[in-house]
Design an enzyme around this catalytic site. Structure first.
Site, PDB file in Angstrom:
ATOM      1  N   TYR A 121      35.240  34.395  12.445  1.00  0.00           N
ATOM      2  CA  TYR A 121      34.743  35.227  13.584  1.00  0.00           C
ATOM      3  C   TYR A 121      33.343  35.640  13.001  1.00  0.00           C
ATOM      4  O   TYR A 121      33.349  36.819  12.243  1.00  0.00           O
ATOM      5  CB  TYR A 121      35.710  36.132  13.954  1.00  0.00           C
ATOM      6  CG  TYR A 121      37.070  36.068  14.537  1.00  0.00           C
ATOM      7  CD1 TYR A 121      37.123  34.667  14.859  1.00  0.00           C
ATOM      8  CD2 TYR A 121      37.982  36.957  14.830  1.00  0.00           C
ATOM      9  CE1 TYR A 121      38.379  34.245  15.222  1.00  0.00           C
ATOM     10  CE2 TYR A 121      39.086  36.546  15.378  1.00  0.00           C
ATOM     11  CZ  TYR A 121      39.456  35.535  15.462  1.00  0.00           C
ATOM     12  OH  TYR A 121      40.758  34.879  16.036  1.00  0.00           O
ATOM     13  N   HIS A 169      45.521  29.562  10.323  1.00  0.00           N
ATOM     14  CA  HIS A 169      44.573  29.555  11.516  1.00  0.00           C
ATOM     15  C   HIS A 169      44.592  28.258  12.116  1.00  0.00           C
ATOM     16  O   HIS A 169      44.079  27.341  11.326  1.00  0.00           O
ATOM     17  CB  HIS A 169      43.235  30.105  11.189  1.00  0.00           C
ATOM     18  CG  HIS A 169      42.508  30.587  12.379  1.00  0.00           C
ATOM     19  ND1 HIS A 169      41.151  31.184  11.957  1.00  0.00           N
ATOM     20  CD2 HIS A 169      42.512  30.668  13.846  1.00  0.00           C
ATOM     21  CE1 HIS A 169      40.743  31.384  13.245  1.00  0.00           C
ATOM     22  NE2 HIS A 169      41.479  31.028  14.157  1.00  0.00           N
TER      23      HIS A 169
END
Length: 330
Positions: A56, A119
């Protein structure tokens, strides 16, 4: 605020958690101080779950979370991820998972996280996930670098496969439970029976379930976009907002242990906090669900089927939660 416990971990979390993909600017650029205000407002309102990832903003979100949590780290269940370090860039090798976690801990200003997720595991070859990734996560848990471990992704089968191997404590998916589709509910019920928790990211399906509609990069098929536009119009006719209805609907799902919200400003967060306290209006809800009844494609592809070590064409998805992809998907 309402709270739940994540499976067998003993970690108590707020039903509404804070995701941090909005810090990437995929919906609108936000100054750092505004994001910090959102985080601090959430903590003050009783939110105890904060979810982030190195991808992010290539570490930016983790840095801002670390700044917000100075002096308040023990108030939250802090989760981050490994395996994806920039949108579309994957490396699930054990060495990179270890070094990536150390980098995340430095940015977050903490000695451990509470949950470490592999992830977007649809980008990791199934054999490698089971034989390499899950074991290294378990070793990191044993070493005290994380209190619990999990897997995240859009596709449900790789998540279910990890649960079947008995190697995870928490599952995080996104866009798979909402007004548009509810396929996460059944596996989440099965996982709960195994004392594995489920967290939902993107209850607004990365902006699909909003009055403004999804951004241009959104991967939803045309029929699903059209149904969402009809749903937004139905809500407007009844004097309510599609995003608010979607948030309340997700929070009412008994199979979900927590729902993540991203928020661009404190006012946006306050609207989502109010959703914790109210149920969807039955008449409007039935009409909105009817808008999606005849849509056959309610999700989209994810994963590249490769060895999980290099690339892939999707970053991490998200609007109100865990994801953030400027191109195709999570």
């Amino acid at each position: 605020m309402r709270y739940s416990t994540l499976g067998a971990t003993g970690l108590k979390v707020s039903r509404l958690g804070l995701g941090t993909t909005t810090f990437m600017g995929i919906f609108a650029r936000r100054p750092p101080q505004e994001s910090l205000r959102v985080l601090l407002r959430g903590l003050d309102a009783g939110i105890t779950l904060v979810d982030t990832a190195p991808s992010y903003g290539q570490g930016l979100a983790e840095e801002w979370v670390g700044r917000a949590l100075r002096g308040r780290r023990e108030e939250v269940v802090l989760t981050t991820k490994a395996g994806c370090y920039a949108p579309g860039t994957f490396d699930f090798s054990p060495a990179r998972i270890r070094s990536g976690l150390e980098e995340s801990l430095r940015r977050l200003g903490t000695g451990h996280v509470d949950v470490l997720f592999a992830h977007d595991v649809e980008h990791c070859a199934p054999g490698r996930l089971v034989e390499e990734v899950l074991p290294v996560l378990g070793r990191l848990r044993d070493e005290g670098k994380t209190r619990a471990v999990g897997v995240s992704g859009l596709l449900l089968e790789p998540l279910a496969e990890a649960v079947r191997h008995g190697a995870v404590d928490v599952v995080q998916s996104y866009c798979r439970y909402g007004l548009h589709e509810r396929s996460l509910a059944a596996p989440a019920a099965d996982w709960r029976a195994r004392r594995v928790a489920t967290i939902l990211g993107s209850p607004l399906a990365m902006g699909l379930l909003t009055r403004a509609g999804p951004p241009g990069w959104h991967p939803a098929p045309a029929a699903l976009r059209a149904a969402a536009r009809r749903a937004a119009a139905v809500c407007a006719e009844h004097g309510t907002d599609l995003a608010s209805l979607a948030m309340r609907y997700a929070l009412a799902c008994p199979q979900l242990d927590a729902v993540l919200t991203g928020a661009g400003d404190p006012g946006h967060l306050d609207r989502n906090l109010r959703a914790v306290e109210s149920a969807p209006e039955p008449g409007v809800l039935d009409a909105v669900l009817g808008c999606f009844a005849d849509v056959t494609e309610r999700t989209w592809p994810s994963g590249d089927g490769g060895d999980g070590g290099q690339g892939g064409d999707e970053g991490d998805g998200g609007d109100e939660g865990d994801s953030g992809r400027p191109a195709a998907g999570r």
